[in-house]
Motif scaffolding. Structure first.
Motif, PDB file in Angstrom:
ATOM      1  N   ASN A  39     107.558 -38.280 -25.604  1.00 27.23           N
ATOM      2  CA  ASN A  39     106.278 -38.462 -24.919  1.00 27.23           C
ATOM      3  C   ASN A  39     105.260 -37.374 -25.278  1.00 27.23           C
ATOM      4  O   ASN A  39     104.065 -37.526 -24.995  1.00 27.23           O
ATOM      5  CB  ASN A  39     106.485 -38.475 -23.399  1.00 27.23           C
ATOM      6  N   LEU A  40     105.746 -36.295 -25.893  1.00 29.13           N
ATOM      7  CA  LEU A  40     104.852 -35.189 -26.244  1.00 29.13           C
ATOM      8  C   LEU A  40     104.601 -35.096 -27.747  1.00 29.13           C
ATOM      9  O   LEU A  40     104.096 -34.084 -28.229  1.00 29.13           O
ATOM     10  CB  LEU A  40     105.443 -33.862 -25.739  1.00 29.13           C
ATOM     11  N   HIS A  41     104.930 -36.146 -28.482  1.00 32.26           N
ATOM     12  CA  HIS A  41     104.768 -36.111 -29.935  1.00 32.26           C
ATOM     13  C   HIS A  41     103.327 -35.859 -30.360  1.00 32.26           C
ATOM     14  O   HIS A  41     103.072 -35.094 -31.296  1.00 32.26           O
ATOM     15  CB  HIS A  41     105.272 -37.414 -30.561  1.00 32.26           C
ATOM     16  N   ASP A  42     102.380 -36.487 -29.703  1.00 29.80           N
ATOM     17  CA  ASP A  42     100.974 -36.283 -30.067  1.00 29.80           C
ATOM     18  C   ASP A  42     100.578 -34.822 -29.872  1.00 29.80           C
ATOM     19  O   ASP A  42      99.856 -34.244 -30.693  1.00 29.80           O
ATOM     20  CB  ASP A  42     100.064 -37.181 -29.227  1.00 29.80           C
ATOM     21  N   LEU A  43     101.066 -34.248 -28.797  1.00 34.14           N
ATOM     22  CA  LEU A  43     100.753 -32.852 -28.496  1.00 34.14           C
ATOM     23  C   LEU A  43     101.375 -31.919 -29.538  1.00 34.14           C
ATOM     24  O   LEU A  43     100.715 -30.993 -30.034  1.00 34.14           O
ATOM     25  CB  LEU A  43     101.275 -32.507 -27.102  1.00 34.14           C
ATOM     26  N   TYR A  44     102.632 -32.181 -29.885  1.00 40.60           N
ATOM     27  CA  TYR A  44     103.298 -31.338 -30.880  1.00 40.60           C
ATOM     28  C   TYR A  44     102.673 -31.517 -32.265  1.00 40.60           C
ATOM     29  O   TYR A  44     102.599 -30.560 -33.045  1.00 40.60           O
ATOM     30  CB  TYR A  44     104.795 -31.648 -30.927  1.00 40.60           C
ATOM     31  N   ALA A  45     102.221 -32.721 -32.565  1.00 38.14           N
ATOM     32  CA  ALA A  45     101.564 -32.955 -33.854  1.00 38.14           C
ATOM     33  C   ALA A  45     100.267 -32.153 -33.932  1.00 38.14           C
ATOM     34  O   ALA A  45      99.954 -31.547 -34.968  1.00 38.14           O
ATOM     35  CB  ALA A  45     101.284 -34.443 -34.040  1.00 38.14           C
ATOM     36  N   GLU A  46      99.518 -32.136 -32.845  1.00 39.66           N
ATOM     37  CA  GLU A  46      98.280 -31.349 -32.809  1.00 39.66           C
ATOM     38  C   GLU A  46      98.590 -29.858 -32.902  1.00 39.66           C
ATOM     39  O   GLU A  46      97.871 -29.097 -33.562  1.00 39.66           O
ATOM     40  CB  GLU A  46      97.524 -31.648 -31.511  1.00 39.66           C
ATOM     41  N   PHE A  47      99.661 -29.447 -32.264  1.00 34.34           N
ATOM     42  CA  PHE A  47     100.101 -28.050 -32.328  1.00 34.34           C
ATOM     43  C   PHE A  47     100.408 -27.653 -33.773  1.00 34.34           C
ATOM     44  O   PHE A  47     100.007 -26.584 -34.240  1.00 34.34           O
ATOM     45  CB  PHE A  47     101.338 -27.872 -31.443  1.00 34.34           C
ATOM     46  N   VAL A  48     101.104 -28.538 -34.486  1.00 39.11           N
ATOM     47  CA  VAL A  48     101.444 -28.283 -35.887  1.00 39.11           C
ATOM     48  C   VAL A  48     100.177 -28.146 -36.732  1.00 39.11           C
ATOM     49  O   VAL A  48     100.073 -27.253 -37.587  1.00 39.11           O
ATOM     50  CB  VAL A  48     102.336 -29.415 -36.447  1.00 39.11           C
ATOM     51  N   LEU A  49      99.206 -29.007 -36.496  1.00 37.59           N
ATOM     52  CA  LEU A  49      97.959 -28.960 -37.267  1.00 37.59           C
ATOM     53  C   LEU A  49      97.187 -27.667 -36.995  1.00 37.59           C
ATOM     54  O   LEU A  49      96.614 -27.074 -37.917  1.00 37.59           O
ATOM     55  CB  LEU A  49      97.093 -30.173 -36.937  1.00 37.59           C
TER      56      LEU A  49
END
Length: 216
Positions: free
Chosen positions: A41-51
């Protein structure tokens, strides 16, 4: 990274850079992927964190993708996939698609071959492989360029439809139908491939010819 939210995302990134030495990048990547494998459920958040991390640590996104791909490859090579491995694989697949397809970055993975080799050699693992592939392909919905009409995606969907027709596993059929519904694709309007059956027939014929040679 504890209690990361959209509101404190940039502050979390600043904290990482203020306390973490550069050589801890491997640890950071591993930490992110551990969370990704259990917190879909937090994939979008982690993807933004990676960017955001990649804006300061050059090529961090590429580095993390390499580790992610190796982890997926390790799971795929296991003799048998259990529920735990299957769930992790599904979540990692979703994140892989989020970092690539959703950002219009082509994914160099032979998914058709993966379906076939699993269908042939480890049919019981299809219950894990198809959800993994589905999570990857769901990201085409967020891509500007890699849509279901894209030739690479379309060929995969045609093979998945073929599997839907020839398997007697209701769980796989249901997973395929969910994927098509999510992508707003009418499964009845897409031509089915003959990829799986053709390869199986070719192998059967080759084996028959080899056996015939042994008796000649």
């Amino acid at each position: 990274m504890n209690n990361i939210t959209e509101c404190n995302l940039k502050r979390q990134v600043d904290e990482v850079f203020s306390i973490m030495p550069h050589h801890f990048i491997q640890w950071l990547a591993d930490s992110i992927l551990r969370r990704v494998a259990s917190e879909p459920n937090l994939h979008d958040l982690y993807a933004e964190f990676v960017l955001l991390i990649s804006e300061r640590y050059t090529n961090f996104s590429t580095f993390l993708l390499e580790i992610l791909t190796k982890e997926i490859d390790y799971i795929l090579k296991l003799p048998n996939l259990d529920t735990c491995n299957g769930k992790a694989l599904k979540h990692l697949g979703g994140f892989l698609g989020r970092l690539t397809i959703a950002r219009d970055i082509p994914l160099c993975v032979d998914i058709k071959s993966l379906i076939y080799t699993t269908f042939k050699n480890k049919p019981n693992s299809l219950d894990c492989i198809i959800p993994f592939i589905s999570e990857i392909l769901k990201n085409t919905k967020y891509s500007y360029q890699i849509k279901p009409s894209n030739p690479w995606v379309k060929e995969i969907l045609q093979v998945i439809k073929e599997l839907h027709h020839i398997t007697n596993k209701l769980t796989i059929q249901f997973e395929v139908e969910l994927l098509f519904s999510f992508l707003d694709c009418d499964i009845n309007e897409l031509n089915s491939a003959y990829y799986l059956r053709r390869n199986m027939n070719n192998e059967t014929n080759n084996n028959s010819n080899n056996n015939g040679d042994n008796y000649s």
